[in-house]
Write an enzyme that holds these catalytic residues in place. Structure first.
Site, PDB file in Angstrom:
ATOM      1  CG  ASN A   1      48.236   2.380 -44.271  1.00  0.00           C
ATOM      2  OD1 ASN A   1      47.467   2.726 -45.159  1.00  0.00           O
ATOM      3  ND2 ASN A   1      48.038   2.676 -42.988  1.00  0.00           N
ATOM      4  CD1 TRP A   2      51.530   3.336 -50.218  1.00  0.00           C
ATOM      5  CD2 TRP A   2      50.317   3.556 -52.089  1.00  0.00           C
ATOM      6  NE1 TRP A   2      52.244   2.789 -51.244  1.00  0.00           N
ATOM      7  CE2 TRP A   2      51.521   2.915 -52.407  1.00  0.00           C
ATOM      8  CE3 TRP A   2      49.381   3.803 -53.090  1.00  0.00           C
ATOM      9  CZ2 TRP A   2      51.828   2.508 -53.706  1.00  0.00           C
ATOM     10  CZ3 TRP A   2      49.675   3.396 -54.383  1.00  0.00           C
ATOM     11  CH2 TRP A   2      50.891   2.763 -54.684  1.00  0.00           C
ATOM     12  CE  LYS A   3      49.212   5.999 -42.237  1.00  0.00           C
ATOM     13  NZ  LYS A   3      49.587   6.594 -40.963  1.00  0.00           N
TER      14      LYS A   3
ATOM     15  CG  HIS B   1      45.442   2.530 -39.375  1.00  0.00           C
ATOM     16  ND1 HIS B   1      45.504   3.825 -38.915  1.00  0.00           N
ATOM     17  CD2 HIS B   1      46.710   2.195 -39.735  1.00  0.00           C
ATOM     18  CE1 HIS B   1      46.752   4.259 -39.015  1.00  0.00           C
ATOM     19  NE2 HIS B   1      47.505   3.285 -39.512  1.00  0.00           N
TER      20      HIS B   1
ATOM     21  CD  GLU C   1      46.254   7.315 -39.732  1.00  0.00           C
ATOM     22  OE1 GLU C   1      45.922   6.981 -40.877  1.00  0.00           O
ATOM     23  OE2 GLU C   1      47.446   7.467 -39.379  1.00  0.00           O
TER      24      GLU C   1
ATOM     25  CD  GLU D   1      50.192   0.454 -37.652  1.00  0.00           C
ATOM     26  OE1 GLU D   1      51.094   0.541 -38.481  1.00  0.00           O
ATOM     27  OE2 GLU D   1      49.088   1.006 -37.782  1.00  0.00           O
TER      28      GLU D   1
ATOM     29  N   GLY E   1      53.612   8.095 -37.594  1.00  0.00           N
ATOM     30  CA  GLY E   1      53.800   9.375 -38.272  1.00  0.00           C
ATOM     31  C   GLY E   1      54.541  10.414 -37.451  1.00  0.00           C
TER      32      GLY E   1
ATOM     33  CB  SER F   1      58.200   6.295 -36.927  1.00  0.00           C
ATOM     34  OG  SER F   1      57.250   7.328 -36.743  1.00  0.00           O
TER      35      SER F   1
ATOM     36  N   GLY G   1      53.797   3.241 -43.143  1.00  0.00           N
ATOM     37  CA  GLY G   1      53.040   4.362 -43.693  1.00  0.00           C
ATOM     38  C   GLY G   1      53.928   5.248 -44.548  1.00  0.00           C
ATOM     39  N   GLY G   2      54.382   6.351 -43.975  1.00  0.00           N
ATOM     40  CA  GLY G   2      55.134   7.370 -44.718  1.00  0.00           C
ATOM     41  C   GLY G   2      56.254   6.814 -45.580  1.00  0.00           C
TER      42      GLY G   2
HETATM   43  P1  PGA Z   1      54.036   5.544 -40.328  1.00  0.00           P
HETATM   44  O1  PGA Z   1      52.534   4.950 -40.329  1.00  0.00           O
HETATM   45  O2  PGA Z   1      54.934   4.475 -40.854  1.00  0.00           O
HETATM   46  O3  PGA Z   1      53.954   6.741 -41.216  1.00  0.00           O
HETATM   47  O4  PGA Z   1      54.350   5.896 -38.897  1.00  0.00           O
HETATM   48  C1  PGA Z   1      52.286   3.621 -39.996  1.00  0.00           C
HETATM   49  C2  PGA Z   1      50.816   3.320 -40.086  1.00  0.00           C
HETATM   50  O5  PGA Z   1      49.996   4.200 -39.760  1.00  0.00           O
HETATM   51  O6  PGA Z   1      50.426   2.211 -40.499  1.00  0.00           O
END
Ligand code: PGA
Length: 237
Positions: free
Chosen positions: A7-9, A92, A94, A161, A167, A201, A222-223
Site C-alpha cells: 500500500n503505497w498511499k 483503510h 486513513e 490493521e 506507521g 509496521s 505501507g512504509g
Molecule cells: P505501515 O502501514 O506498514 O506503514 O505501518 C500499513 C498500512 O497502513 O496499510
C-alpha cells in the site's frame, strides 16, 4: 496461498512506479513460491506499476461507493478493473479517520467491487483508545458488520490493521495479531475463501515472526513496501 500487498498511499510518480516495477521484477525473478504479490499504487501510477508478465497484480487504494455519474474526483470500481486491478482496498483506517468513511458507505464500496469483479481488501482495526478500553473484539465485530450483505461464497481478503501500529514502528506482537485474526475468522466463519492479512509496521525484520501468528495469511504493508527490495524481502519471509 499467502498474500503480500504493498500500500503505497500517496507516494510515487509514474516514473518512480516504473523504477519500482523494474526493480521488483529483478528481485523476484520468476516469482516467489507460495506467495501472491499485490501492489496498490496511486491511481495515476496503476499502469506504470503493473507487471506485463503477471507476477504481481494491482489494487486500487480506494474505490467509489457509486457506480458512476456526477461524483467529481471519484474513481469507480469498473474503472479500476479496466485499469488492470484485481483488488481494491476498502475501509483503510486513513479513509475512515481522515475522510469519515463509515459502515454504510464501506458496504456500498464492497458491493461496487463485486459488480466489477474486484476482490475487496477490507481493513479493520482498533484505535489505541479502543484497545485500552478493552474494546478490540467489539470494534472488529462492528467494523465487519459492513460485510453482512456481501455473498459469503465470494473470495474475500480482510486486513487486520490496529491503528496504533500503522506507521508507528510499533507492530503488534504475533500473539495479539493471532488473537485478532482468529477472532476475525470466527466472525466470518461462513466464508469459503477468506484470507486474513496483518498490517501495521511490518518490516523485513519482523515479517517472519509475525507470519507465525495464528490464522495470518500475509501482510498489508505501507512504509516498507515503498522499496522493492524490502517488499520482496518481506514476501520471501
Ligand atoms: P505501515 O502501514 O506498514 O506503514 O505501518 C500499513 C498500512 O497502513 O496499510
Amino acid at each position: 496461498m499467502r498474500l503480500f500487498a504493498a500500500n503505497w498511499k500517496m507516494h510515487k510518480t509514474r516514473g518512480e512506479a516504473r523504477a519500482f516495477a523494474e526493480e521488483l521484477g529483478g528481485e523476484i525473478g520468476g516469482g516467489i513460491g507460495g506467495a501472491e504479490l499485490v501492489v496498490a499504487p496511486p491511481f495515476t501510477a496503476l499502469e506504470a506499476a503493473g507487471d506485463p508478465s503477471g507476477r504481481w497484480s494491482l489494487a486500487g487504494q480506494n474505490v467509489a461507493a457509486e457506480a458512476g455519474g456526477a461524483f467529481t474526483g471519484e474513481v469507480s470500481a469498473a474503472m479500476l478493473a479496466d485499469a488492470g486491478c484485481r483488488y481494491a482496498i476498502v475501509g483503510h483506517s486513513e479513509r475512515r479517520r481522515l475522510f469519515a468513511e463509515d459502515g454504510p458507505v464501506l458496504a456500498k464500496k464492497v458491493a461496487r467491487c463485486r459488480e466489477s469483479g474486484l476482490t475487496p481488501i477490507y481493513c479493520v482495526g482498533e484505535t489505541t483508545e479502543e484497545r485500552d478500553a478493552g474494546l478490540t473484539a467489539v470494534t472488529l465485530v462492528r467494523q465487519l458488520d459492513a460485510l453482512n450483505g456481501d455473498p459469503a461464497s465470494l473470495p474475500l481478503v480482510v486486513a487486520y490493521e490496529p491503528v496504533w501500529a500503522i506507521g508507528t514502528g510499533r507492530s503488534a506482537t504475533a500473539e495479539d495479531c493471532g488473537n485478532a485474526c482468529v477472532h476475525i475468522a470466527e466472525i466470518l466463519s461462513d466464508r469459503r475463501d477468506l484470507r486474513i492479512l496483518y498490517g501495521g509496521s511490518v518490516t523485513p525484520g519482523n515479517a517472519a515472526e509475525l507470519l507465525r501468528a495464528r490464522r495470518t495469511d500475509g501482510f498489508l504493508i505501507g512504509g516498507a513496501s515503498l522499496s522493492a527490495a524490502s517488499f520482496a524481502a518481506i514476501s520471501r519471509a
